[in-house]
Write an enzyme that holds these catalytic residues in place. Structure first.
Site, mmCIF file in Angstrom:
data_model
loop_
_atom_site.group_PDB
_atom_site.id
_atom_site.type_symbol
_atom_site.label_atom_id
_atom_site.label_comp_id
_atom_site.label_asym_id
_atom_site.label_seq_id
_atom_site.Cartn_x
_atom_site.Cartn_y
_atom_site.Cartn_z
ATOM 1 N N ALA A 1 19.242 -20.476 3.434
ATOM 2 C CA ALA A 1 20.054 -20.013 4.551
ATOM 3 C C ALA A 1 19.742 -20.730 5.869
ATOM 4 C CB ALA A 1 19.890 -18.503 4.713
ATOM 5 N N THR B 1 21.971 -22.017 9.660
ATOM 6 C CA THR B 1 21.880 -21.226 10.901
ATOM 7 C C THR B 1 22.456 -22.005 12.091
ATOM 8 O OG1 THR B 1 19.575 -21.919 11.118
ATOM 9 C CG2 THR B 1 19.962 -19.719 10.218
ATOM 10 N N ILE C 1 25.733 -19.793 -0.148
ATOM 11 C CA ILE C 1 27.004 -19.464 -0.792
ATOM 12 C C ILE C 1 28.176 -19.811 0.128
ATOM 13 C CG2 ILE C 1 25.991 -17.651 -2.230
ATOM 14 C CD1 ILE C 1 26.902 -15.588 -0.189
ATOM 15 N N ASP C 2 27.888 -20.638 1.162
ATOM 16 C CA ASP C 2 28.902 -20.857 2.197
ATOM 17 C C ASP C 2 29.773 -22.094 1.994
ATOM 18 O OD1 ASP C 2 27.196 -22.979 2.973
ATOM 19 O OD2 ASP C 2 26.161 -21.740 4.434
ATOM 20 N N HIS D 1 23.350 -19.535 -6.266
ATOM 21 C CA HIS D 1 23.841 -18.173 -6.029
ATOM 22 C C HIS D 1 25.365 -18.118 -5.905
ATOM 23 C CE1 HIS D 1 19.559 -17.089 -4.442
ATOM 24 N NE2 HIS D 1 19.632 -17.111 -5.750
ATOM 25 N N CYS E 1 39.254 -12.343 -10.745
ATOM 26 C CA CYS E 1 39.512 -10.924 -10.968
ATOM 27 C C CYS E 1 38.755 -10.439 -12.201
ATOM 28 C CB CYS E 1 41.015 -10.658 -11.099
ATOM 29 S SG CYS E 1 41.688 -10.961 -12.736
ATOM 30 N N THR F 1 14.376 -22.475 3.861
ATOM 31 C CA THR F 1 14.285 -21.349 2.928
ATOM 32 C C THR F 1 12.913 -20.699 3.026
ATOM 33 O OG1 THR F 1 14.226 -20.689 0.586
ATOM 34 C CG2 THR F 1 13.797 -23.005 1.053
ATOM 35 N N SER F 2 12.911 -19.367 2.987
ATOM 36 C CA SER F 2 11.638 -18.640 3.069
ATOM 37 C C SER F 2 10.892 -18.698 1.747
ATOM 38 C CB SER F 2 11.902 -17.176 3.450
ATOM 39 O OG SER F 2 12.630 -16.534 2.413
HETATM 40 P P1 CNA Z 1 15.921 -16.451 4.097
HETATM 41 O O1 CNA Z 1 14.980 -15.659 3.270
HETATM 42 O O2 CNA Z 1 16.728 -15.756 5.113
HETATM 43 O O3 CNA Z 1 15.045 -17.590 4.788
HETATM 44 C C1 CNA Z 1 15.582 -18.507 5.694
HETATM 45 C C2 CNA Z 1 14.442 -19.360 6.214
HETATM 46 O O4 CNA Z 1 14.998 -20.401 6.978
HETATM 47 C C3 CNA Z 1 13.457 -18.604 7.111
HETATM 48 O O5 CNA Z 1 12.141 -18.842 6.635
HETATM 49 C C4 CNA Z 1 13.663 -19.239 8.499
HETATM 50 O O6 CNA Z 1 12.443 -19.383 9.207
HETATM 51 C C5 CNA Z 1 14.222 -20.583 8.149
HETATM 52 N N1 CNA Z 1 15.139 -21.159 9.120
HETATM 53 C C6 CNA Z 1 16.118 -20.561 9.839
HETATM 54 N N2 CNA Z 1 16.806 -21.482 10.550
HETATM 55 C C7 CNA Z 1 16.234 -22.689 10.271
HETATM 56 C C8 CNA Z 1 16.487 -24.013 10.680
HETATM 57 N N3 CNA Z 1 17.475 -24.337 11.524
HETATM 58 N N4 CNA Z 1 15.688 -25.002 10.169
HETATM 59 C C9 CNA Z 1 14.675 -24.720 9.320
HETATM 60 N N5 CNA Z 1 14.394 -23.477 8.910
HETATM 61 C C10 CNA Z 1 15.170 -22.476 9.363
HETATM 62 O O7 CNA Z 1 16.948 -17.269 3.187
HETATM 63 P P2 CNA Z 1 16.701 -17.979 1.781
HETATM 64 O O8 CNA Z 1 17.782 -18.959 1.640
HETATM 65 O O9 CNA Z 1 15.314 -18.409 1.608
HETATM 66 O O10 CNA Z 1 16.951 -16.763 0.776
HETATM 67 C C11 CNA Z 1 17.864 -16.853 -0.186
HETATM 68 C C12 CNA Z 1 19.077 -15.939 0.015
HETATM 69 C C13 CNA Z 1 19.710 -15.986 1.360
HETATM 70 C C14 CNA Z 1 20.133 -16.415 -0.910
HETATM 71 O O11 CNA Z 1 20.441 -15.421 -1.812
HETATM 72 C C15 CNA Z 1 21.372 -16.740 -0.069
HETATM 73 O O12 CNA Z 1 22.558 -16.453 -0.744
HETATM 74 C C16 CNA Z 1 21.211 -15.897 1.130
HETATM 75 N N6 CNA Z 1 21.963 -16.271 2.335
HETATM 76 C C17 CNA Z 1 22.826 -17.314 2.351
HETATM 77 C C18 CNA Z 1 23.511 -17.633 3.503
HETATM 78 C C19 CNA Z 1 24.457 -18.804 3.492
HETATM 79 O O13 CNA Z 1 25.101 -19.066 2.480
HETATM 80 N N7 CNA Z 1 24.559 -19.547 4.611
HETATM 81 C C20 CNA Z 1 23.314 -16.878 4.669
HETATM 82 C C21 CNA Z 1 22.427 -15.787 4.614
HETATM 83 C C22 CNA Z 1 21.760 -15.512 3.446
#
Ligand code: CNA
Length: 249
Positions: free
Chosen positions: A25, A29, A108-109, A124, A132, A195-196
């Site tokens: 994710a 951002t 998923i975007d 994901h 459907c 990603t976290s």
């Molecule tokens: P998470 O657990 O929310 O982690 C995101 C990580 O990214 C965090 O550790 C932040 O510190 C870090 N972060 C935020 N912005 C930045 C940046 N600009 N540069 C570097 N690091 C940054 O999300 P994960 O992806 O690890 O977890 C997986 C989930 C989130 C999946 O199931 C996704 O479907 C889900 N998700 C997806 C979206 C999307 O499609 N854009 C949005 C929100 C959540």
């Protein structure tokens, strides 16, 4: 982020013939899509009625309370106007110039494809694709689904339409997992970003990497930092913009 870190990553990607990017994710951002686990992320607040986002994005919620599911899903995970940022465009350029062979994403975007990436393994799924639940499994793009009614139904058979995303309580697609594992196993450079590394089984993919050039670029610490060969705590969009500028001018 030091200039030396950027130099190292740049030279790794310059030498690479089969680099793979694994992201989440945080990659999106900078496109205005909140992540889950940052301070400003979706998990910092509770969903409507005090329900946890994990429930509102679950298979159980889709089946038992579809109106609540779709209201939360649309408000928080569907961003049709979002545009790729320098992380997405940088990765697309690395692929086009023969350095990167695949993007494996938890997102998923659909923004990697929008930026021009061709090999994208979506662990994901994607909000861009929908089907459907009727026997015909009729397919729809995001743009084909009207905003009303809240719970969309198939114009052909009347069954509920759902997004092709992996919800809590659902399994990942085996074919996508196999392709992602193969890409990581054969990678010479593995770049992990935004990603976290908290969500399994996706985060477990890193264990398939056999090379010696694992780079983790994330704003906050991750559980894999101690195993990485290079760790950069900085925005992935800024890092990739700098790397691509050095590589391609
Ligand atoms: P998470 O657990 O929310 O982690 C995101 C990580 O990214 C965090 O550790 C932040 O510190 C870090 N972060 C935020 N912005 C930045 C940046 N600009 N540069 C570097 N690091 C940054 O999300 P994960 O992806 O690890 O977890 C997986 C989930 C989130 C999946 O199931 C996704 O479907 C889900 N998700 C997806 C979206 C999307 O499609 N854009 C949005 C929100 C959540």
């Amino acid at each position: 982020m030091t200039s030396r870190d950027i130099d190292t990553l740049t030279s790794w990607l310059d030498d690479a013939r089969a680099a793979v990017f694994f992201g989440g994710a945080g990659v999106s951002t900078a496109s205005g899509i909140p992540d889950f686990r940052s301070a400003a992320g979706l998990y910092a607040s509770q969903g409507p009625g005090g329900r946890a986002p994990e429930y509102l994005l679950s298979h159980d919620c889709l089946m038992d309370q579809p109106a609540e599911f779709f209201a939360f899903h649309r408000a928080n995970l569907v961003h049709p106007d979002a545009q790729p940022n320098p992380a997405h465009t940088g990765l697309a350029e690395l692929e086009a110039r023969g350095r990167l062979v695949a993007v494996v994403t938890q997102n998923i975007d659909g923004l990697h494809q929008k930026a021009g990436s061709r090999v994208v393994h979506e662990l994901h799924g994607s909000v861009e694709r929908n089907h459907c639940l009727g026997r015909g499994r009729h397919r729809f793009t995001l743009a084909q689904i009207p905003e009303e009614p809240v719970v969309p139904s198939c114009p052909q058979c009347g069954a509920m339409i759902r997004p092709d995303v992996v919800l809590y309580g659902e399994a990942l697609d085996e074919g996508v997992v196999a392709a992602s594992v193969a890409a990581v196993q054969h990678a010479d450079v593995l770049l992990v970003g935004g990603t976290s590394l908290n969500v399994y089984p996706a985060a477990g993919l890193l264990h398939y990497y056999r090379g010696g050039r694992l780079a983790v670029v994330n704003l906050s610490e991750t559980p894999m930092d101690h195993q990485a060969d290079l760790v950069i705590h900085a925005p992935i969009d800024e890092v990739l913009a700098q790397v691509c500028r050095r590589l391609f001018g």
